[in-house]
Design a protein around this motif. Structure first.
Motif, PDB file in Angstrom:
ATOM      1  N   LEU A 100       0.832  -1.206   0.000  1.00 54.22           N
ATOM      2  CA  LEU A 100       0.000   0.000   0.000  1.00 54.22           C
ATOM      3  C   LEU A 100       0.865   1.254   0.000  1.00 54.22           C
ATOM      4  CD1 LEU A 100      -2.920   1.097   0.192  1.00 54.22           C
ATOM      5  CD2 LEU A 100      -2.614   1.157   2.674  1.00 54.22           C
ATOM      6  N   ALA A 101       0.661   2.103  -1.014  1.00 56.48           N
ATOM      7  CA  ALA A 101       1.401   3.356  -1.109  1.00 56.48           C
ATOM      8  C   ALA A 101       0.558   4.546  -0.674  1.00 56.48           C
ATOM      9  CB  ALA A 101       1.894   3.567  -2.542  1.00 56.48           C
ATOM     10  N   ALA A 102      -0.726   4.522  -0.989  1.00 58.20           N
ATOM     11  CA  ALA A 102      -1.613   5.628  -0.622  1.00 58.20           C
ATOM     12  C   ALA A 102      -3.053   5.139  -0.657  1.00 58.20           C
ATOM     13  CB  ALA A 102      -1.424   6.819  -1.553  1.00 58.20           C
ATOM     14  N   ARG A 103      -3.916   5.891   0.016  1.00 52.67           N
ATOM     15  CA  ARG A 103      -5.324   5.506   0.094  1.00 52.67           C
ATOM     16  C   ARG A 103      -6.171   6.760   0.013  1.00 52.67           C
ATOM     17  NH1 ARG A 103      -6.406   1.416   4.611  1.00 52.67           N
ATOM     18  NH2 ARG A 103      -6.410  -0.060   2.862  1.00 52.67           N
ATOM     19  N   LEU A 104      -7.029   6.813  -1.021  1.00 46.71           N
ATOM     20  CA  LEU A 104      -7.971   7.919  -1.163  1.00 46.71           C
ATOM     21  C   LEU A 104      -9.306   7.462  -0.571  1.00 46.71           C
ATOM     22  CD1 LEU A 104      -8.471  10.776  -2.397  1.00 46.71           C
ATOM     23  CD2 LEU A 104      -9.375   9.597  -4.404  1.00 46.71           C
ATOM     24  N   VAL A 105      -9.732   8.137   0.485  1.00 48.40           N
ATOM     25  CA  VAL A 105     -10.944   7.757   1.205  1.00 48.40           C
ATOM     26  C   VAL A 105     -12.041   8.771   0.889  1.00 48.40           C
ATOM     27  CG1 VAL A 105     -11.958   7.259   3.450  1.00 48.40           C
ATOM     28  CG2 VAL A 105      -9.534   6.757   3.037  1.00 48.40           C
ATOM     29  N   LEU A 106     -13.165   8.279   0.399  1.00 51.13           N
ATOM     30  CA  LEU A 106     -14.316   9.119   0.122  1.00 51.13           C
ATOM     31  C   LEU A 106     -15.224   9.165   1.345  1.00 51.13           C
ATOM     32  CD1 LEU A 106     -15.201   7.744  -3.429  1.00 51.13           C
ATOM     33  CD2 LEU A 106     -13.699   9.661  -2.869  1.00 51.13           C
ATOM     34  N   ASP A 107     -16.141  10.136   1.375  1.00 46.69           N
ATOM     35  CA  ASP A 107     -17.132  10.167   2.438  1.00 46.69           C
ATOM     36  C   ASP A 107     -17.908   8.847   2.420  1.00 46.69           C
ATOM     37  OD1 ASP A 107     -16.377  12.654   3.171  1.00 46.69           O
ATOM     38  OD2 ASP A 107     -18.241  13.671   2.631  1.00 46.69           O
ATOM     39  N   GLY A 108     -18.034   8.208   3.570  1.00 45.72           N
ATOM     40  CA  GLY A 108     -18.694   6.914   3.642  1.00 45.72           C
ATOM     41  C   GLY A 108     -17.711   5.768   3.696  1.00 45.72           C
ATOM     42  N   GLY A 109     -16.428   6.018   3.342  1.00 44.62           N
ATOM     43  CA  GLY A 109     -15.407   4.997   3.512  1.00 44.62           C
ATOM     44  C   GLY A 109     -14.944   4.284   2.278  1.00 44.62           C
ATOM     45  N   SER A 110     -15.706   4.339   1.183  1.00 46.90           N
ATOM     46  CA  SER A 110     -15.233   3.700  -0.044  1.00 46.90           C
ATOM     47  C   SER A 110     -14.092   4.528  -0.635  1.00 46.90           C
ATOM     48  CB  SER A 110     -16.377   3.566  -1.052  1.00 46.90           C
ATOM     49  OG  SER A 110     -16.850   4.857  -1.432  1.00 46.90           O
ATOM     50  N   GLY A 111     -13.485   4.032  -1.696  1.00 44.58           N
ATOM     51  CA  GLY A 111     -12.386   4.777  -2.304  1.00 44.58           C
ATOM     52  C   GLY A 111     -11.423   3.853  -3.015  1.00 44.58           C
ATOM     53  N   ILE A 112     -10.181   4.298  -3.188  1.00 41.69           N
ATOM     54  CA  ILE A 112      -9.188   3.508  -3.906  1.00 41.69           C
ATOM     55  C   ILE A 112      -7.928   3.351  -3.068  1.00 41.69           C
ATOM     56  CG2 ILE A 112     -10.040   4.115  -6.207  1.00 41.69           C
ATOM     57  CD1 ILE A 112      -7.782   6.194  -6.386  1.00 41.69           C
ATOM     58  N   ASP A 113      -7.319   2.187  -3.209  1.00 42.17           N
ATOM     59  CA  ASP A 113      -5.996   1.930  -2.664  1.00 42.17           C
ATOM     60  C   ASP A 113      -5.003   1.957  -3.817  1.00 42.17           C
ATOM     61  OD1 ASP A 113      -7.041   1.643  -0.162  1.00 42.17           O
ATOM     62  OD2 ASP A 113      -6.850  -0.543  -0.078  1.00 42.17           O
ATOM     63  N   ILE A 114      -3.939   2.704  -3.645  1.00 40.27           N
ATOM     64  CA  ILE A 114      -2.880   2.791  -4.649  1.00 40.27           C
ATOM     65  C   ILE A 114      -1.737   1.922  -4.151  1.00 40.27           C
ATOM     66  CG2 ILE A 114      -1.357   4.352  -5.915  1.00 40.27           C
ATOM     67  CD1 ILE A 114      -3.399   6.609  -5.014  1.00 40.27           C
ATOM     68  N   THR A 115      -1.431   0.860  -4.881  1.00 38.56           N
ATOM     69  CA  THR A 115      -0.480  -0.133  -4.402  1.00 38.56           C
ATOM     70  C   THR A 115       0.703  -0.265  -5.359  1.00 38.56           C
ATOM     71  OG1 THR A 115      -1.574  -1.974  -5.558  1.00 38.56           O
ATOM     72  CG2 THR A 115      -2.359  -1.428  -3.348  1.00 38.56           C
ATOM     73  N   GLU A 116       1.785  -0.837  -4.833  1.00 38.32           N
ATOM     74  CA  GLU A 116       2.954  -1.134  -5.659  1.00 38.32           C
ATOM     75  C   GLU A 116       3.614  -2.398  -5.130  1.00 38.32           C
ATOM     76  OE1 GLU A 116       6.728   1.117  -7.733  1.00 38.32           O
ATOM     77  OE2 GLU A 116       6.050   1.822  -5.765  1.00 38.32           O
ATOM     78  N   ALA A 117       3.700  -3.406  -5.968  1.00 37.74           N
ATOM     79  CA  ALA A 117       4.309  -4.674  -5.588  1.00 37.74           C
ATOM     80  C   ALA A 117       5.829  -4.597  -5.711  1.00 37.74           C
ATOM     81  CB  ALA A 117       3.774  -5.802  -6.473  1.00 37.74           C
ATOM     82  N   GLY A 118       6.505  -5.552  -5.075  1.00 38.73           N
ATOM     83  CA  GLY A 118       7.955  -5.653  -5.206  1.00 38.73           C
ATOM     84  C   GLY A 118       8.711  -4.704  -4.304  1.00 38.73           C
ATOM     85  N   THR A 119      10.027  -4.799  -4.402  1.00 38.96           N
ATOM     86  CA  THR A 119      10.897  -3.985  -3.545  1.00 38.96           C
ATOM     87  C   THR A 119      11.416  -2.734  -4.246  1.00 38.96           C
ATOM     88  OG1 THR A 119      12.804  -5.326  -4.233  1.00 38.96           O
ATOM     89  CG2 THR A 119      11.639  -6.007  -2.231  1.00 38.96           C
TER      90      THR A 119
END
Length: 290
Positions: A100-119
């Motif tokens: 997990l690199a970042a998380r955009l949270v909308l009102d109500g809790g839904s949203g997007i997770d911005i992820t990056e695999a690997g090292t």
């Protein structure tokens, strides 16, 4: 890495999911991924998501009067989240650990997770007032599918590139926006050209490459249209003819797809379709096989 077709579909999917929603907050988990500090991410709180667009391989999420710009790099992705996140994504864990690199949270809790695999972490997040403030966007070449990108303009670009290998020219974001390793392989296969062919070529060859480029990208966009983010990687892989298919049969001629390995990437091609039946030397200092 998502390229022009996937980024186009991803922008459309996010536009439908996020458009009009108020933002509660943006949580940054990997602080190295955030490349800007002014305006602060706290400025997004209470603002509503507007249009979601793209510039080459960059995603552009308009939030109020600001732009959240994402470059997913080689191993980044976006995952839709229906429910509110837990208070801590990794209890007791340290920021920057895990995908997990970042998380955009909308009102109500839904949203997007911005992820990056690997090292190897290359994902980049920018919060700017104008997308042109992002250096990578400011350097972008023309969109190869734009209405004003004519065969004549493409031939001028190729002529200016001179003896540079056409594979590298197609991938260079300062020359053409949105084409990466995978679709440059696919375009050259459709055009029946060696990846090591010089960019300066005859008008007939340039026209053939132009048509291959536009048709390959448009076909990929059509296949990805309407798909959710979770479906795009699988669709891309299934639609490729030579890229990532080393050792398999070419779908056009039946020859075996070969690869060339570089220090940090590989590419694939068909000898019969693209190099007159001659395999390319599989080393960094490979020369053009005429």
């Amino acid at each position: 890495m998502p390229e022009l077709p996937e980024i186009t579909a991803l922008a459309a999917d996010l536009g439908e999911r996020l458009g009009g929603s108020p933002v509660e907050r943006l949580d940054i988990t990997s602080f190295a991924a955030l490349k800007t500090f002014d305006p602060p991410v706290s400025a997004l709180a209470g603002q509503s998501v507007g249009a979601v667009d793209h510039h080459g391989k960059f995603l552009d999420i308009e939030i109020g009067e600001l732009h959240l710009v994402l470059h997913l790099a080689r191993a980044g992705w976006i995952r839709w989240r229906y429910e509110a996140p837990q208070a801590s994504a990794r209890p007791g864990g340290r920021p920057g650990k895990g995908p997990l690199a970042a998380r955009l949270v909308l009102d109500g809790g839904s949203g997007i997770d911005i992820t990056e695999a690997g090292t190897k972490k290359s994902l980049a997040i920018y919060l700017v007032r104008d997308p042109a403030e992002v250096p990578g966007i400011a350097r972008l070449g023309p969109d190869p599918l734009s209405d004003d990108f004519t065969p004549e303009r493409f031939e001028e670009i190729l002529r200016a590139a001179g003896r540079s290998q056409i594979k590298g020219v197609l991938r260079n974001q300062s020359i053409l926006a949105g084409i990466g390793n995978a679709y440059s392989d696919e375009i050259l296969h459709v055009a029946r050209m060696s990846p090591f062919k010089p960019a300066a070529m005859s008008s007939e060859e340039a026209a053939r490459l132009y048509d291959a480029m536009r048709s390959t990208l448009r076909d990929a966009i059509a296949r990805a249209e309407g798909l959710h983010a979770s479906e795009l990687k699988k669709e891309k892989k299934s639609g490729l003819r030579v890229h990532g298919r080393t050792g398999e049969e070419c779908p056009v001629c039946g020859d075996i797809v070969r690869q060339v390995i570089y220090s940090d990437s590989t590419f694939q091609y068909c000898p019969t379709c693209q190099t007159g039946g001659k395999p390319l030397a599989d080393r960094v200092l490979s020369r053009l096989l005429k």
